[in-house]
Design an enzyme around this catalytic site. Structure first.
Site, PDB file in Angstrom:
ATOM      1  N   SER A 166       0.849  -1.190   0.000  1.00 56.80           N
ATOM      2  CA  SER A 166       0.000   0.000   0.000  1.00 56.80           C
ATOM      3  C   SER A 166       0.887   1.244   0.000  1.00 56.80           C
ATOM      4  O   SER A 166       2.112   1.132   0.037  1.00 56.80           O
ATOM      5  CB  SER A 166      -0.897   0.000   1.237  1.00 56.80           C
ATOM      6  OG  SER A 166      -0.109   0.267   2.382  1.00 56.80           O
ATOM      7  N   LYS A 167       0.219   2.381  -0.042  1.00 62.96           N
ATOM      8  CA  LYS A 167       0.936   3.662  -0.158  1.00 62.96           C
ATOM      9  C   LYS A 167       2.043   3.819   0.883  1.00 62.96           C
ATOM     10  O   LYS A 167       3.092   4.371   0.603  1.00 62.96           O
ATOM     11  CB  LYS A 167      -0.052   4.824  -0.006  1.00 62.96           C
ATOM     12  CG  LYS A 167      -0.872   5.057  -1.249  1.00 62.96           C
ATOM     13  CD  LYS A 167      -0.766   6.514  -1.731  1.00 62.96           C
ATOM     14  CE  LYS A 167      -1.276   6.683  -3.138  1.00 62.96           C
ATOM     15  NZ  LYS A 167      -2.727   6.485  -3.287  1.00 62.96           N
TER      16      LYS A 167
END
Ligand code: GLU
Length: 487
Positions: free
Chosen positions: A264-265
């Site tokens: 994820s980010k």
């Protein structure tokens, strides 16, 4: 695992004929079906890569379908990001790209056919009714399961009243998927709800659209992330209700971050373009994504042609693999050393800025790329070539410019000023003469020379630096730092 069965019948003849190992007769057709989200996620790119390789390996077709039904997100720009990312990675597709939004009428047609077959129904329950039932289930602490009274109702509902079309999902038995990656996965049909096929505005849901499009495009192998495995059971229910041929499913595990959580980010860069902008070469990312979750013995360096020859789904691992940026950088270093010097120079020029001279960069490239892990490192290493005088000398390099070494530089300046063919051998001879005359080791002179010529303590070999800068510029940079002994 099913994959093992597949492999034993794999043969070159079959591959030539474009036949899939698992169906034994129909030519392989795979597809990549990204939704435009504003970027091409590397996890999606990897399943796209697997789909592409599988089709190329079996001499089949690989199609691209842009799932652009979310109008707000599906801007031209978001679509171009995907097309551009795929092209950059070297993944092409057969024929024109499909756009899911073009087939809405066809999706509705299939929904109506399902109604006619008794496999779907018009459900007139309103959003409020659904909400009330869901809340009741919650307050009674039981799982919510829609039992629509319209499922077995022959009436068409009140005139003009809005309705959705739901699948009349089978209640008995189980649905089994022989997934090429996951193995046999079974779900009791009681788990599959009467999900919506057409919304009340007549638009198709993802669940319906994806099945109709895959069928109409002749897709034989659905290779995608395992976050879609649950959807596959619902989608298969539509396939069966239409009496269509069941596709082969291969649900590939997602990529995880180094901490084991889904990428994820917060793990950093997620988009293919981010890696391009970090100075990763497309062939390095291709190789890295391929190796992430698929292996061929201990082989680490696998170029495209080799990948096409070797790739199959039977060596795709079942568990998620962890993204390792260091490995990617090391692979990138390998591909940088293999890459054409002019191509690298062209990539580095915009990072260096307007002063960069392409031809000089090309000449310097064999030295610059020797240790670089990214195009940025090449650009950084090349900066000294285009720096203007007097150079900014960094702290470590300044420490090398002592009164003694500055006076050595003055001697080097004299000796190098007298060199009349500015070639590596003459330069080396001249620098050695200075060191010998001063009774110091070569390094004692090479270090301050490097500081004076590059402003740094690391650079390509000192004779290369002199050769690349040329006599005029080298002498000028040395004179900026030297001190005559009697001054
Ligand atoms: N459009 C879906 C996604 O981007 C993929 C659909 C599919 O592969 O079936 O997640």
């Amino acid at each position: 695992m099913l994959g093992a069965l597949i492999h034993c019948t794999t043969g070159l003849d079959k591959r030539k004929a474009g036949l899939s190992a698992s169906t034994n007769q129909s030519p392989v057709v795979t597809r990549f079906a990204p939704s435009p989200t504003g970027f091409l996620h590397i996890g999606n790119a990897r399943t796209g890569l697997f789909s592409w390789l599988y089709a190329r390996h079996y001499g089949g077709k690989t199609l691209l379908r842009i799932e652009d039904t979310d109008k707000a997100r599906s801007t031209r720009q978001a679509i171009d990001v995907i097309l551009d990312g795929l092209k950059w990675l070297g993944l092409d597709w057969d024929g024109e790209a499909y756009f899911q939004s073009q087939f809405e009428a066809r999706h509705a047609e299939v929904a109506n056919q399902l109604i006619e077959r008794g496999a779907a129904y018009r459900c007139y329950l309103t959003a409020e009714e659904l909400k009330a039932r869901r809340e009741r289930a919650q307050s009674e602490r039981r799982p919510f399961r829609l039992e629509s009274e319209w499922r077995d109702c022959r009436d068409t509902g009140p005139e003009g009243a809005p309705f959705v079309v739901r699948l009349r999902a089978p209640r008995e038995g189980e649905t089994v998927i022989e997934d090429v990656v996951q193995g046999r996965v079974a779900v009791s049909n009681a788990e599959i709800d009467d999900f919506v096929l057409l919304r009340s505005d007549g638009s198709p849901t993802y669940m319906l659209a994806v099945v109709v499009d895959d069928h109409d495009m002749g897709v034989t192998h659905i290779i995608r992330g395992d976050d879609h495995l649950n959807n596959a059971f619902r989608q298969l229910a539509i396939v069966k209700a239409m009496g269509w041929a069941e596709p082969t499913y291969a649900h590939v595990p997602l990529i995880h971050g180094p901490d084991g959580a889904k990428l994820s980010k917060r793990h950093g860069a997620l988009g293919v373009h981010d890696y391009r902008d970090m100075g990763i070469l497309p062939e390095a990312l291709f190789n890295y994504l391929l190796r992430l979750g698929w292996g061929h013995g201990d082989d680490e360096i696998i170029v495209k042609g080799q990948a096409i020859e070797w790739f199959d789904l039977d060596h795709v691992g079942k568990s998620p693999s962890r993204f390792d940026i260091k490995k990617l950088q090391n692979l990138n270093g390998h591909y940088i050393r293999e890459a054409d010097d002019r191509r690298l120079a062209e990539l580095a020029v915009p990072l260096i800025g307007p002063g960069a001279d392409l031809d000089l960069l090309v000449r310097a490239m064999p030295e610059l790329k020797a240790r670089a892990h990214s195009v940025h490192e090449i650009a950084e290493g090349a900066a000294f070539l285009f720096a203007s005088r007097p150079l900014d000398v960094d702290v470590a390099a300044s420490a090398l410019l002592t009164p003694e070494s500055r006076s050595l530089l003055a001697q080097a300046h004299r000796e190098l000023g007298a060199v009349d063919d500015w070639q590596l051998e003459s330069l080396e001879a001249a620098v050695r003469r200075v060191a010998d005359a001063a009774g110091v080791k070569l390094g004692k002179l090479a270090q301050p020379l490097r500081a004076a010529l590059t402003g740094r303590t690391t650079s390509p070999g000192i004779f290369d630096v002199l050769a690349l800068l040329g006599q005029g510029e080298s002498l000028a940079r040395i004179s900026d730092q030297m001190v005559e002994p009697d001054e």
